[in-house]
Scaffold this motif. Structure first.
Motif, PDB file in Angstrom:
ATOM      1  N   LEU A  94       0.832  -1.214   0.000  1.00  0.00           N
ATOM      2  CA  LEU A  94       0.000   0.000   0.000  1.00  0.00           C
ATOM      3  C   LEU A  94       0.862   1.258   0.000  1.00  0.00           C
ATOM      4  O   LEU A  94       0.517   2.262  -0.638  1.00  0.00           O
ATOM      5  CB  LEU A  94      -0.957  -0.010   1.193  1.00  0.00           C
ATOM      6  CG  LEU A  94      -2.039  -1.108   1.129  1.00  0.00           C
ATOM      7  CD1 LEU A  94      -2.907  -1.083   2.377  1.00  0.00           C
ATOM      8  CD2 LEU A  94      -2.902  -0.975  -0.127  1.00  0.00           C
ATOM      9  N   THR A 142       0.785   4.052  -2.869  1.00  0.00           N
ATOM     10  CA  THR A 142       0.588   5.459  -2.523  1.00  0.00           C
ATOM     11  C   THR A 142       1.677   6.325  -3.157  1.00  0.00           C
ATOM     12  O   THR A 142       1.387   7.350  -3.801  1.00  0.00           O
ATOM     13  CB  THR A 142       0.608   5.633  -0.983  1.00  0.00           C
ATOM     14  OG1 THR A 142      -0.427   4.815  -0.442  1.00  0.00           O
ATOM     15  CG2 THR A 142       0.372   7.067  -0.579  1.00  0.00           C
ATOM     16  N   ILE A 194      -7.484   5.708  -6.621  1.00  0.00           N
ATOM     17  CA  ILE A 194      -6.767   4.670  -5.871  1.00  0.00           C
ATOM     18  C   ILE A 194      -6.321   5.223  -4.509  1.00  0.00           C
ATOM     19  O   ILE A 194      -6.484   4.563  -3.472  1.00  0.00           O
ATOM     20  CB  ILE A 194      -5.566   4.152  -6.691  1.00  0.00           C
ATOM     21  CG1 ILE A 194      -6.070   3.363  -7.901  1.00  0.00           C
ATOM     22  CG2 ILE A 194      -4.634   3.288  -5.835  1.00  0.00           C
ATOM     23  CD1 ILE A 194      -5.032   3.131  -8.982  1.00  0.00           C
ATOM     24  N   CYS A 213      -7.410   3.369  -1.113  1.00  0.00           N
ATOM     25  CA  CYS A 213      -6.477   2.331  -0.646  1.00  0.00           C
ATOM     26  C   CYS A 213      -6.378   2.229   0.878  1.00  0.00           C
ATOM     27  O   CYS A 213      -5.951   1.196   1.394  1.00  0.00           O
ATOM     28  CB  CYS A 213      -5.122   2.433  -1.337  1.00  0.00           C
ATOM     29  SG  CYS A 213      -4.112   3.800  -0.843  1.00  0.00           S
ATOM     30  N   TRP A 266      -8.114  -0.829   1.979  1.00  0.00           N
ATOM     31  CA  TRP A 266      -7.667  -2.112   1.420  1.00  0.00           C
ATOM     32  C   TRP A 266      -6.733  -2.874   2.357  1.00  0.00           C
ATOM     33  O   TRP A 266      -6.137  -3.878   1.968  1.00  0.00           O
ATOM     34  CB  TRP A 266      -6.952  -1.885   0.070  1.00  0.00           C
ATOM     35  CG  TRP A 266      -7.835  -1.286  -0.989  1.00  0.00           C
ATOM     36  CD1 TRP A 266      -9.194  -1.165  -0.969  1.00  0.00           C
ATOM     37  CD2 TRP A 266      -7.407  -0.720  -2.242  1.00  0.00           C
ATOM     38  NE1 TRP A 266      -9.646  -0.566  -2.127  1.00  0.00           N
ATOM     39  CE2 TRP A 266      -8.568  -0.280  -2.925  1.00  0.00           C
ATOM     40  CE3 TRP A 266      -6.169  -0.550  -2.860  1.00  0.00           C
ATOM     41  CZ2 TRP A 266      -8.527   0.319  -4.184  1.00  0.00           C
ATOM     42  CZ3 TRP A 266      -6.117   0.048  -4.114  1.00  0.00           C
ATOM     43  CH2 TRP A 266      -7.287   0.478  -4.776  1.00  0.00           C
ATOM     44  N   ILE A 309      -5.992  -6.513  -3.947  1.00  0.00           N
ATOM     45  CA  ILE A 309      -5.600  -5.106  -4.079  1.00  0.00           C
ATOM     46  C   ILE A 309      -5.364  -4.768  -5.556  1.00  0.00           C
ATOM     47  O   ILE A 309      -5.830  -3.738  -6.062  1.00  0.00           O
ATOM     48  CB  ILE A 309      -4.345  -4.808  -3.227  1.00  0.00           C
ATOM     49  CG1 ILE A 309      -4.710  -4.870  -1.735  1.00  0.00           C
ATOM     50  CG2 ILE A 309      -3.734  -3.455  -3.581  1.00  0.00           C
ATOM     51  CD1 ILE A 309      -3.525  -4.779  -0.795  1.00  0.00           C
TER      52      ILE A 309
END
Ligand code: ADP
Ligand code: MG
Ligand code: MG
Length: 207
Positions: free
Chosen positions: A9, A13, A49, A53, A56, A64
């Motif tokens: 993640l 990002t 996204i 996220c 997630w 994902i």
């Protein structure tokens, strides 16, 4: 939260933020060869996204990646929306962990899907040029048993060089194939976008 998922993640990002920061540059490159929207198209997907996220954290890597494919499909539009949706759906099929060999297989599956459905091949001045360079370079680095930091550096450089080298290619896919070659003196927007997110991804995962 699972450290592997945390790392994924974080990489996502950073990749999305880097793409958003380059919206204007990507639009300018797409203005020379296409309709000038590649940066904005990618920014729509990246923003969606980033928004989602946070939710997630409890998902597996494959889920994902499927969510990324849905974001691309639902928010981007354009050639790159459809192609990224195919890329991440195919990659998700093999995404069981974060080992380099797994990432390499995921890249290969994504490349195959984009090439199969988009009809382009490496050398046609598209995102595939940067994606295939990243894949071959990662394959080489795995064979050499390089350290994660070295892998991240070498793969990012190979991907950036490949994106730059599209400036000298004849376009055989996408809108650019309708533009005279002498107007295509700068690199392909989609290929540069790939080099931006691959670099952000590699840098984050290597620490
Ligand atoms: P468009 O505005 O033409 O619908 P985008 O601006 O979203 O598309 O994306 C353009 C990028 O998509 C190109 O720079 C190229 O890298 C990539 N692209 C376009 N067509 C293809 C294809 N058939 N196969 C692979 N990549 C493609
Ligand atoms: Mg465009
Ligand atoms: Mg467009």
């Amino acid at each position: 939260c699972d450290p592997t998922i945390n790392a994924v993640l974080k990489a996502i990002t950073n990749a999305c933020q880097a793409l958003i920061a380059n919206e204007v540059q990507l639009n300018e490159l797409d203005t020379l060869a296409g309709d000038g929207d590649c940066g904005s198209t990618i920014k729509r997907g990246a923003t969606d996204i980033l928004d989602k996220c946070e939710t997630w954290k409890a998902l597996s890597i494959d889920k994902i990646l499927l969510n990324i494919a849905s974001s691309a499909e639902e928010t981007m539009g354009g050639a790159s929306g459809g192609l990224y949706s195919l890329f991440f759906t195919a990659a998700a099929g093999l995404a069981k962990d974060l080992n380099m060999a797994t990432i390499c297989d995921c890249l290969q599956a994504g490349v195959n899907a984009v090439s199969k459905y988009g009809g382009a091949e490496p050398g046609d001045r598209t995102m595939l040029d940067a994606l295939t360079a990243a894949h071959s370079s990662l394959q080489n680095q795995i064979k050499k048993k390089s350290s994660p930091k070295e892998v991240a550096k070498v793969v990012s450089k190979a991907c950036c060089d490949a994106a730059e080298s599209t400036a000298n290619m004849k376009a055989r896919a996408g809108r650019a194939s309708y533009v005279a070659s002498n107007l295509l003196a700068k690199p392909d927007a989609g290929a540069v976008a790939v080099s931006i997110w691959i670099e952000a991804f590699a840098k984050t995962l290597a620490v």
